[in-house]
Design a protein around this motif. Structure first.
Motif, PDB file in Angstrom:
ATOM      1  N   LEU A  64       0.843  -1.189   0.000  1.00 21.19           N
ATOM      2  CA  LEU A  64       0.000   0.000   0.000  1.00 21.19           C
ATOM      3  C   LEU A  64       0.880   1.242   0.000  1.00 21.19           C
ATOM      4  O   LEU A  64       1.688   1.444   0.900  1.00 21.19           O
ATOM      5  CB  LEU A  64      -0.920  -0.004   1.222  1.00 21.19           C
ATOM      6  CG  LEU A  64      -1.903   1.156   1.335  1.00 21.19           C
ATOM      7  CD1 LEU A  64      -2.863   1.178   0.156  1.00 21.19           C
ATOM      8  CD2 LEU A  64      -2.665   1.065   2.645  1.00 21.19           C
ATOM      9  N   VAL A  65       0.730   2.052  -1.039  1.00 16.84           N
ATOM     10  CA  VAL A  65       1.543   3.253  -1.184  1.00 16.84           C
ATOM     11  C   VAL A  65       0.769   4.493  -0.734  1.00 16.84           C
ATOM     12  O   VAL A  65       1.312   5.347  -0.046  1.00 16.84           O
ATOM     13  CB  VAL A  65       2.025   3.417  -2.646  1.00 16.84           C
ATOM     14  CG1 VAL A  65       2.783   4.707  -2.826  1.00 16.84           C
ATOM     15  CG2 VAL A  65       2.880   2.224  -3.053  1.00 16.84           C
ATOM     16  N   GLU A  66      -0.511   4.551  -1.108  1.00 18.12           N
ATOM     17  CA  GLU A  66      -1.299   5.742  -0.768  1.00 18.12           C
ATOM     18  C   GLU A  66      -2.784   5.430  -0.836  1.00 18.12           C
ATOM     19  O   GLU A  66      -3.226   4.656  -1.687  1.00 18.12           O
ATOM     20  CB  GLU A  66      -0.975   6.877  -1.741  1.00 18.12           C
ATOM     21  CG  GLU A  66      -1.709   8.156  -1.461  1.00 18.12           C
ATOM     22  CD  GLU A  66      -1.379   9.261  -2.462  1.00 18.12           C
ATOM     23  OE1 GLU A  66      -2.116  10.246  -2.480  1.00 18.12           O
ATOM     24  OE2 GLU A  66      -0.405   9.131  -3.215  1.00 18.12           O
ATOM     25  N   ILE A  67      -3.536   6.057   0.074  1.00 18.63           N
ATOM     26  CA  ILE A  67      -4.991   6.036   0.002  1.00 18.63           C
ATOM     27  C   ILE A  67      -5.419   7.469  -0.240  1.00 18.63           C
ATOM     28  O   ILE A  67      -5.324   8.317   0.648  1.00 18.63           O
ATOM     29  CB  ILE A  67      -5.633   5.503   1.296  1.00 18.63           C
ATOM     30  CG1 ILE A  67      -5.141   4.090   1.598  1.00 18.63           C
ATOM     31  CG2 ILE A  67      -7.152   5.539   1.186  1.00 18.63           C
ATOM     32  CD1 ILE A  67      -5.610   3.544   2.926  1.00 18.63           C
ATOM     33  N   GLY A  68      -5.852   7.744  -1.472  1.00 13.68           N
ATOM     34  CA  GLY A  68      -6.296   9.089  -1.813  1.00 13.68           C
ATOM     35  C   GLY A  68      -7.798   9.223  -1.616  1.00 13.68           C
ATOM     36  O   GLY A  68      -8.470   8.293  -1.165  1.00 13.68           O
ATOM     37  N   GLU A  69      -8.341  10.381  -1.962  1.00 13.71           N
ATOM     38  CA  GLU A  69      -9.781  10.599  -1.836  1.00 13.71           C
ATOM     39  C   GLU A  69     -10.572   9.761  -2.819  1.00 13.71           C
ATOM     40  O   GLU A  69     -11.694   9.364  -2.528  1.00 13.71           O
ATOM     41  CB  GLU A  69     -10.109  12.082  -2.032  1.00 13.71           C
ATOM     42  CG  GLU A  69      -9.672  12.945  -0.872  1.00 13.71           C
ATOM     43  CD  GLU A  69     -10.149  14.372  -1.016  1.00 13.71           C
ATOM     44  OE1 GLU A  69     -11.224  14.588  -1.600  1.00 13.71           O
ATOM     45  OE2 GLU A  69      -9.429  15.263  -0.545  1.00 13.71           O
ATOM     46  N   THR A  70      -9.986   9.483  -3.990  1.00 16.52           N
ATOM     47  CA  THR A  70     -10.720   8.752  -5.020  1.00 16.52           C
ATOM     48  C   THR A  70     -10.074   7.436  -5.430  1.00 16.52           C
ATOM     49  O   THR A  70     -10.718   6.611  -6.073  1.00 16.52           O
ATOM     50  CB  THR A  70     -10.884   9.625  -6.284  1.00 16.52           C
ATOM     51  OG1 THR A  70      -9.584   9.992  -6.768  1.00 16.52           O
ATOM     52  CG2 THR A  70     -11.705  10.865  -5.992  1.00 16.52           C
ATOM     53  N   GLU A  71      -8.799   7.217  -5.072  1.00 19.85           N
ATOM     54  CA  GLU A  71      -8.090   6.015  -5.515  1.00 19.85           C
ATOM     55  C   GLU A  71      -7.163   5.465  -4.441  1.00 19.85           C
ATOM     56  O   GLU A  71      -6.636   6.209  -3.620  1.00 19.85           O
ATOM     57  CB  GLU A  71      -7.278   6.324  -6.778  1.00 19.85           C
ATOM     58  CG  GLU A  71      -8.151   6.725  -7.954  1.00 19.85           C
ATOM     59  CD  GLU A  71      -7.337   7.231  -9.121  1.00 19.85           C
ATOM     60  OE1 GLU A  71      -7.751   6.940 -10.256  1.00 19.85           O
ATOM     61  OE2 GLU A  71      -6.324   7.915  -8.921  1.00 19.85           O
ATOM     62  N   VAL A  72      -6.963   4.142  -4.501  1.00 18.85           N
ATOM     63  CA  VAL A  72      -6.016   3.440  -3.643  1.00 18.85           C
ATOM     64  C   VAL A  72      -4.865   2.986  -4.542  1.00 18.85           C
ATOM     65  O   VAL A  72      -5.096   2.400  -5.602  1.00 18.85           O
ATOM     66  CB  VAL A  72      -6.681   2.226  -2.959  1.00 18.85           C
ATOM     67  CG1 VAL A  72      -5.668   1.415  -2.173  1.00 18.85           C
ATOM     68  CG2 VAL A  72      -7.824   2.677  -2.061  1.00 18.85           C
ATOM     69  N   TYR A  73      -3.630   3.246  -4.119  1.00 22.17           N
ATOM     70  CA  TYR A  73      -2.457   2.935  -4.924  1.00 22.17           C
ATOM     71  C   TYR A  73      -1.659   1.818  -4.276  1.00 22.17           C
ATOM     72  O   TYR A  73      -1.264   1.920  -3.117  1.00 22.17           O
ATOM     73  CB  TYR A  73      -1.563   4.169  -5.066  1.00 22.17           C
ATOM     74  CG  TYR A  73      -2.247   5.312  -5.767  1.00 22.17           C
ATOM     75  CD1 TYR A  73      -2.174   5.445  -7.142  1.00 22.17           C
ATOM     76  CD2 TYR A  73      -2.971   6.254  -5.046  1.00 22.17           C
ATOM     77  CE1 TYR A  73      -2.803   6.499  -7.791  1.00 22.17           C
ATOM     78  CE2 TYR A  73      -3.606   7.309  -5.685  1.00 22.17           C
ATOM     79  CZ  TYR A  73      -3.519   7.416  -7.061  1.00 22.17           C
ATOM     80  OH  TYR A  73      -4.145   8.450  -7.697  1.00 22.17           O
ATOM     81  N   LEU A  74      -1.433   0.757  -5.067  1.00 26.38           N
ATOM     82  CA  LEU A  74      -0.637  -0.380  -4.618  1.00 26.38           C
ATOM     83  C   LEU A  74       0.547  -0.565  -5.554  1.00 26.38           C
ATOM     84  O   LEU A  74       0.447  -0.320  -6.754  1.00 26.38           O
ATOM     85  CB  LEU A  74      -1.452  -1.674  -4.649  1.00 26.38           C
ATOM     86  CG  LEU A  74      -2.722  -1.751  -3.829  1.00 26.38           C
ATOM     87  CD1 LEU A  74      -3.435  -3.059  -4.137  1.00 26.38           C
ATOM     88  CD2 LEU A  74      -2.407  -1.651  -2.361  1.00 26.38           C
ATOM     89  N   GLU A  75       1.646  -1.063  -5.002  1.00 25.62           N
ATOM     90  CA  GLU A  75       2.788  -1.463  -5.814  1.00 25.62           C
ATOM     91  C   GLU A  75       2.904  -2.975  -5.710  1.00 25.62           C
ATOM     92  O   GLU A  75       3.072  -3.513  -4.612  1.00 25.62           O
ATOM     93  CB  GLU A  75       4.064  -0.787  -5.303  1.00 25.62           C
ATOM     94  CG  GLU A  75       5.259  -1.034  -6.184  1.00 25.62           C
ATOM     95  CD  GLU A  75       6.498  -0.297  -5.694  1.00 25.62           C
ATOM     96  OE1 GLU A  75       7.509  -0.393  -6.389  1.00 25.62           O
ATOM     97  OE2 GLU A  75       6.456   0.325  -4.631  1.00 25.62           O
ATOM     98  N   SER A  76       2.773  -3.661  -6.854  1.00 29.49           N
ATOM     99  CA  SER A  76       2.832  -5.120  -6.862  1.00 29.49           C
ATOM    100  C   SER A  76       4.026  -5.582  -7.682  1.00 29.49           C
ATOM    101  O   SER A  76       4.721  -4.776  -8.301  1.00 29.49           O
ATOM    102  CB  SER A  76       1.546  -5.698  -7.455  1.00 29.49           C
ATOM    103  OG  SER A  76       1.520  -5.502  -8.854  1.00 29.49           O
ATOM    104  N   GLU A  77       4.239  -6.888  -7.711  1.00 27.81           N
ATOM    105  CA  GLU A  77       5.333  -7.445  -8.514  1.00 27.81           C
ATOM    106  C   GLU A  77       5.136  -7.148  -9.993  1.00 27.81           C
ATOM    107  O   GLU A  77       6.094  -7.015 -10.740  1.00 27.81           O
ATOM    108  CB  GLU A  77       5.430  -8.951  -8.289  1.00 27.81           C
ATOM    109  CG  GLU A  77       5.887  -9.322  -6.891  1.00 27.81           C
ATOM    110  CD  GLU A  77       5.961 -10.830  -6.695  1.00 27.81           C
ATOM    111  OE1 GLU A  77       5.791 -11.583  -7.666  1.00 27.81           O
ATOM    112  OE2 GLU A  77       6.175 -11.242  -5.550  1.00 27.81           O
ATOM    113  N   ALA A  78       3.876  -7.040 -10.429  1.00 28.19           N
ATOM    114  CA  ALA A  78       3.564  -6.796 -11.838  1.00 28.19           C
ATOM    115  C   ALA A  78       3.537  -5.314 -12.187  1.00 28.19           C
ATOM    116  O   ALA A  78       3.401  -4.957 -13.348  1.00 28.19           O
ATOM    117  CB  ALA A  78       2.211  -7.420 -12.179  1.00 28.19           C
TER     118      ALA A  78
END
Length: 54
Positions: free
Chosen positions: A22-36
């Motif tokens: 989990l990199v960031e939880i914004g007001e409209t989006e959740v950002y993840l960094e995965s292996e892909a």
């Protein structure tokens, strides 16, 4: 949920479960960094965010 930033989490939606750091939880989006690569999930689709169990 802010305490989960930087940890590996499972993001559950009606369609699928995403796993990544989990990199960031914004007001409209959740950002993840995965292996892909980067995963961006709209907040309105998120059912839950939980730390991934080993």
């Amino acid at each position: 949920m802010i305490d989960l930033v930087g940890k590996v989490v499972e993001v559950l939606t009606l369609e699928t479960t995403y796993i990544g750091k989990l990199v960031e939880i914004g007001e409209t989006e959740v950002y993840l960094e995965s292996e892909a690569g980067w995963i961006v999930v709209p907040v309105e689709k998120v059912i839950s965010i939980n730390e991934k169990e080993d």
